[in-house]
Design a protein around this motif. Sequence first.
Motif, PDB file in Angstrom:
ATOM      1  N   TYR A 158     120.281 107.003 110.590  1.00 26.26           N
ATOM      2  CA  TYR A 158     119.057 107.294 110.569  1.00 26.26           C
ATOM      3  C   TYR A 158     118.793 108.039 109.081  1.00 26.26           C
ATOM      4  CZ  TYR A 158     114.642 109.267 112.400  1.00 26.26           C
ATOM      5  OH  TYR A 158     113.217 109.608 112.518  1.00 26.26           O
ATOM      6  N   TRP A 159     119.514 109.073 108.636  1.00 25.65           N
ATOM      7  CA  TRP A 159     119.154 109.809 107.451  1.00 25.65           C
ATOM      8  C   TRP A 159     119.253 108.955 106.297  1.00 25.65           C
ATOM      9  CZ3 TRP A 159     119.763 112.741 111.743  1.00 25.65           C
ATOM     10  CH2 TRP A 159     119.203 113.541 111.953  1.00 25.65           C
ATOM     11  N   LEU A 160     119.916 108.013 106.013  1.00 24.13           N
ATOM     12  CA  LEU A 160     120.400 107.275 104.919  1.00 24.13           C
ATOM     13  C   LEU A 160     119.098 106.269 104.761  1.00 24.13           C
ATOM     14  CD1 LEU A 160     122.142 106.231 102.667  1.00 24.13           C
ATOM     15  CD2 LEU A 160     123.346 104.643 103.961  1.00 24.13           C
ATOM     16  N   GLY A 161     118.475 105.446 105.549  1.00 24.07           N
ATOM     17  CA  GLY A 161     117.277 105.070 105.424  1.00 24.07           C
ATOM     18  C   GLY A 161     116.212 105.782 104.898  1.00 24.07           C
ATOM     19  N   VAL A 162     116.262 106.932 105.481  1.00 26.06           N
ATOM     20  CA  VAL A 162     115.079 107.617 104.884  1.00 26.06           C
ATOM     21  C   VAL A 162     115.352 108.134 103.442  1.00 26.06           C
ATOM     22  CG1 VAL A 162     113.882 110.087 105.194  1.00 26.06           C
ATOM     23  CG2 VAL A 162     114.519 108.739 107.189  1.00 26.06           C
ATOM     24  N   ILE A 163     116.400 108.485 103.269  1.00 25.29           N
ATOM     25  CA  ILE A 163     117.106 108.945 101.934  1.00 25.29           C
ATOM     26  C   ILE A 163     116.615 107.845 100.727  1.00 25.29           C
ATOM     27  CG2 ILE A 163     118.806 109.788 100.491  1.00 25.29           C
ATOM     28  CD1 ILE A 163     120.010 111.258 102.998  1.00 25.29           C
ATOM     29  N   GLN A 164     116.989 106.479 101.186  1.00 33.33           N
ATOM     30  CA  GLN A 164     117.117 105.565 100.398  1.00 33.33           C
ATOM     31  C   GLN A 164     115.386 105.404  99.942  1.00 33.33           C
ATOM     32  OE1 GLN A 164     120.329 102.333 101.525  1.00 33.33           O
ATOM     33  NE2 GLN A 164     118.567 102.080 102.552  1.00 33.33           N
ATOM     34  N   VAL A 171     121.289 100.959  99.381  1.00 30.75           N
ATOM     35  CA  VAL A 171     122.701 100.587  99.391  1.00 30.75           C
ATOM     36  C   VAL A 171     122.887  99.840 100.796  1.00 30.75           C
ATOM     37  CG1 VAL A 171     123.682 102.124  97.788  1.00 30.75           C
ATOM     38  CG2 VAL A 171     123.179 102.923 100.288  1.00 30.75           C
ATOM     39  N   LEU A 172     122.150 100.309 101.767  1.00 35.45           N
ATOM     40  CA  LEU A 172     122.388  99.687 103.248  1.00 35.45           C
ATOM     41  C   LEU A 172     121.086  98.714 103.428  1.00 35.45           C
ATOM     42  CD1 LEU A 172     123.494  99.847 105.871  1.00 35.45           C
ATOM     43  CD2 LEU A 172     122.465 101.830 106.466  1.00 35.45           C
ATOM     44  N   THR A 173     121.618  97.574 103.636  1.00 37.38           N
ATOM     45  CA  THR A 173     120.423  96.589 104.065  1.00 37.38           C
ATOM     46  C   THR A 173     120.780  95.572 104.934  1.00 37.38           C
ATOM     47  OG1 THR A 173     121.196  94.945 102.393  1.00 37.38           O
ATOM     48  CG2 THR A 173     119.684  96.600 101.478  1.00 37.38           C
ATOM     49  N   LYS A 174     119.724  95.220 105.874  1.00 39.84           N
ATOM     50  CA  LYS A 174     120.136  94.197 106.816  1.00 39.84           C
ATOM     51  C   LYS A 174     120.753  92.949 106.256  1.00 39.84           C
ATOM     52  CE  LYS A 174     117.882  92.459 110.953  1.00 39.84           C
ATOM     53  NZ  LYS A 174     116.616  92.374 111.536  1.00 39.84           N
ATOM     54  N   GLU A 175     120.558  92.518 105.248  1.00 37.83           N
ATOM     55  CA  GLU A 175     121.361  91.369 104.669  1.00 37.83           C
ATOM     56  C   GLU A 175     122.902  91.662 104.488  1.00 37.83           C
ATOM     57  OE1 GLU A 175     117.280  91.120 104.715  1.00 37.83           O
ATOM     58  OE2 GLU A 175     118.589  92.451 103.232  1.00 37.83           O
ATOM     59  N   LYS A 176     123.079  92.711 103.988  1.00 39.54           N
ATOM     60  CA  LYS A 176     124.500  93.162 103.445  1.00 39.54           C
ATOM     61  C   LYS A 176     125.378  93.736 104.679  1.00 39.54           C
ATOM     62  CE  LYS A 176     123.534  94.737  98.613  1.00 39.54           C
ATOM     63  NZ  LYS A 176     123.262  95.795  97.808  1.00 39.54           N
ATOM     64  N   ARG A 179     125.709  93.908 111.104  1.00 37.61           N
ATOM     65  CA  ARG A 179     126.602  94.506 112.284  1.00 37.61           C
ATOM     66  C   ARG A 179     126.014  96.139 112.267  1.00 37.61           C
ATOM     67  NH1 ARG A 179     132.688  92.709 112.273  1.00 37.61           N
ATOM     68  NH2 ARG A 179     132.261  92.348 110.050  1.00 37.61           N
ATOM     69  N   LEU A 180     126.086  96.601 111.259  1.00 30.21           N
ATOM     70  CA  LEU A 180     125.615  98.071 111.239  1.00 30.21           C
ATOM     71  C   LEU A 180     124.112  98.225 111.532  1.00 30.21           C
ATOM     72  CD1 LEU A 180     126.939  99.920 107.875  1.00 30.21           C
ATOM     73  CD2 LEU A 180     127.195 100.659 110.395  1.00 30.21           C
ATOM     74  N   TYR A 181     123.367  97.128 110.953  1.00 32.59           N
ATOM     75  CA  TYR A 181     121.920  97.223 111.457  1.00 32.59           C
ATOM     76  C   TYR A 181     121.611  97.016 112.758  1.00 32.59           C
ATOM     77  CZ  TYR A 181     118.505  97.889 107.643  1.00 32.59           C
ATOM     78  OH  TYR A 181     117.717  98.619 106.904  1.00 32.59           O
ATOM     79  N   LYS A 182     122.665  95.973 113.530  1.00 31.45           N
ATOM     80  CA  LYS A 182     122.511  95.968 114.834  1.00 31.45           C
ATOM     81  C   LYS A 182     122.934  97.233 115.457  1.00 31.45           C
ATOM     82  CE  LYS A 182     123.749  92.845 118.507  1.00 31.45           C
ATOM     83  NZ  LYS A 182     124.606  91.642 119.018  1.00 31.45           N
ATOM     84  N   TRP A 183     123.711  98.008 115.189  1.00 25.52           N
ATOM     85  CA  TRP A 183     124.225  99.256 115.775  1.00 25.52           C
ATOM     86  C   TRP A 183     123.172 100.019 115.421  1.00 25.52           C
ATOM     87  CZ3 TRP A 183     124.671 103.462 112.652  1.00 25.52           C
ATOM     88  CH2 TRP A 183     125.296 104.900 113.408  1.00 25.52           C
ATOM     89  N   ILE A 184     122.604 100.267 114.338  1.00 26.94           N
ATOM     90  CA  ILE A 184     121.536 101.270 113.990  1.00 26.94           C
ATOM     91  C   ILE A 184     120.325 101.039 115.149  1.00 26.94           C
ATOM     92  CG2 ILE A 184     119.461 101.849 112.528  1.00 26.94           C
ATOM     93  CD1 ILE A 184     121.499 101.434 110.317  1.00 26.94           C
ATOM     94  N   GLU A 185     119.881  99.761 115.388  1.00 31.51           N
ATOM     95  CA  GLU A 185     118.763  99.345 116.383  1.00 31.51           C
ATOM     96  C   GLU A 185     119.379 100.015 117.640  1.00 31.51           C
ATOM     97  OE1 GLU A 185     118.125  95.240 116.046  1.00 31.51           O
ATOM     98  OE2 GLU A 185     117.313  95.653 113.913  1.00 31.51           O
ATOM     99  N   GLU A 186     120.577  99.792 118.146  1.00 33.35           N
ATOM    100  CA  GLU A 186     121.152 100.150 119.402  1.00 33.35           C
ATOM    101  C   GLU A 186     121.024 101.734 119.566  1.00 33.35           C
ATOM    102  OE1 GLU A 186     121.554  98.336 122.216  1.00 33.35           O
ATOM    103  OE2 GLU A 186     122.132  96.269 121.686  1.00 33.35           O
ATOM    104  N   TYR A 187     121.564 102.365 118.738  1.00 32.00           N
ATOM    105  CA  TYR A 187     121.645 103.721 118.505  1.00 32.00           C
ATOM    106  C   TYR A 187     120.364 104.640 118.496  1.00 32.00           C
ATOM    107  CZ  TYR A 187     123.408 108.342 116.892  1.00 32.00           C
ATOM    108  OH  TYR A 187     123.611 109.751 116.625  1.00 32.00           O
ATOM    109  N   VAL A 188     119.255 104.375 117.775  1.00 27.05           N
ATOM    110  CA  VAL A 188     118.148 104.748 117.683  1.00 27.05           C
ATOM    111  C   VAL A 188     117.170 104.412 118.933  1.00 27.05           C
ATOM    112  CG1 VAL A 188     118.068 105.143 115.219  1.00 27.05           C
ATOM    113  CG2 VAL A 188     116.855 103.169 116.019  1.00 27.05           C
ATOM    114  N   SER A 189     117.608 103.457 119.652  1.00 21.39           N
ATOM    115  CA  SER A 189     116.773 103.075 121.019  1.00 21.39           C
ATOM    116  C   SER A 189     117.364 103.975 122.056  1.00 21.39           C
ATOM    117  CB  SER A 189     117.160 101.478 121.046  1.00 21.39           C
ATOM    118  OG  SER A 189     116.576 100.909 120.025  1.00 21.39           O
ATOM    119  N   CYS A 190     118.444 104.243 122.117  1.00 22.13           N
ATOM    120  CA  CYS A 190     119.365 105.089 122.912  1.00 22.13           C
ATOM    121  C   CYS A 190     118.419 106.426 123.257  1.00 22.13           C
ATOM    122  CB  CYS A 190     120.680 105.575 122.510  1.00 22.13           C
ATOM    123  SG  CYS A 190     121.804 106.438 124.048  1.00 22.13           S
TER     124      CYS A 190
END
Length: 214
Positions: A158-164, A171-176, A179-190
């Motif tokens: 959550y924080w890294l996207g805001v800081i970017q 540094v953190l993009t969906k293309e790169k 799997r982390l992006y998929k995890w983020i979607e699952e995590y913030v939807s919980c």
Amino acid sequence: MAEQVKLLGHWASAFNCRVEIALKWKGIEYEFIQQDLQNKSPLLLKCNPIHKKIPVLLHNGKPICESLVILEYIDETWKGNPIFPEDPHERAIARFWANFIDEKCLPAIKKACFTKDDKGIEETIELLKTLEAQLNDKKFFGGDSVGLVDIVANLIGYWLGVIQEAVGVEVLTKEKFPRLYKWIEEYVSCSVIKEHLPPREKLLAFAKANYNNQ
């Protein structure tokens, strides 16, 4: 006598948020005591005289400091809805990756985002690749349910996207990191996670103000 649980923290702190999520995950009622980090309260300095930092958990008047230590204390004190794996080896592995995030990823992210140093950006990308590999095809780092590493990784989730966005570094993009992006979607939807993350626009304004004041 009813248990008394208090949390000294700051609404914008990812470390504070870890503890709030853990308490909510366990269903523990607590009093949140907002701290002014520029003018630290006598209570905070008394409870954490070594580091003088948030978060601090007060359980029946006894202070516990440092977010990873607090998470372990919460899990050992209130047994329902475990945060740590039950198996000792899996628990050790979870601790390892939680420390990896705090000791390796966090300093690199700070360097990449706040100095915009190319080496720092490259180092952060490599560290995030290492972390992403631990997901394999799992929904969460903890498997089918949120666990210790997921809660600690809220800094990245959550924080890294805001800081970017606040500082203009990517540094953190969906293309790169698909799997982390998929995890983020699952995590913030919980539901428990979503309810206790600070509002994104408020956090973004806070991050921009702090970056501009450096």
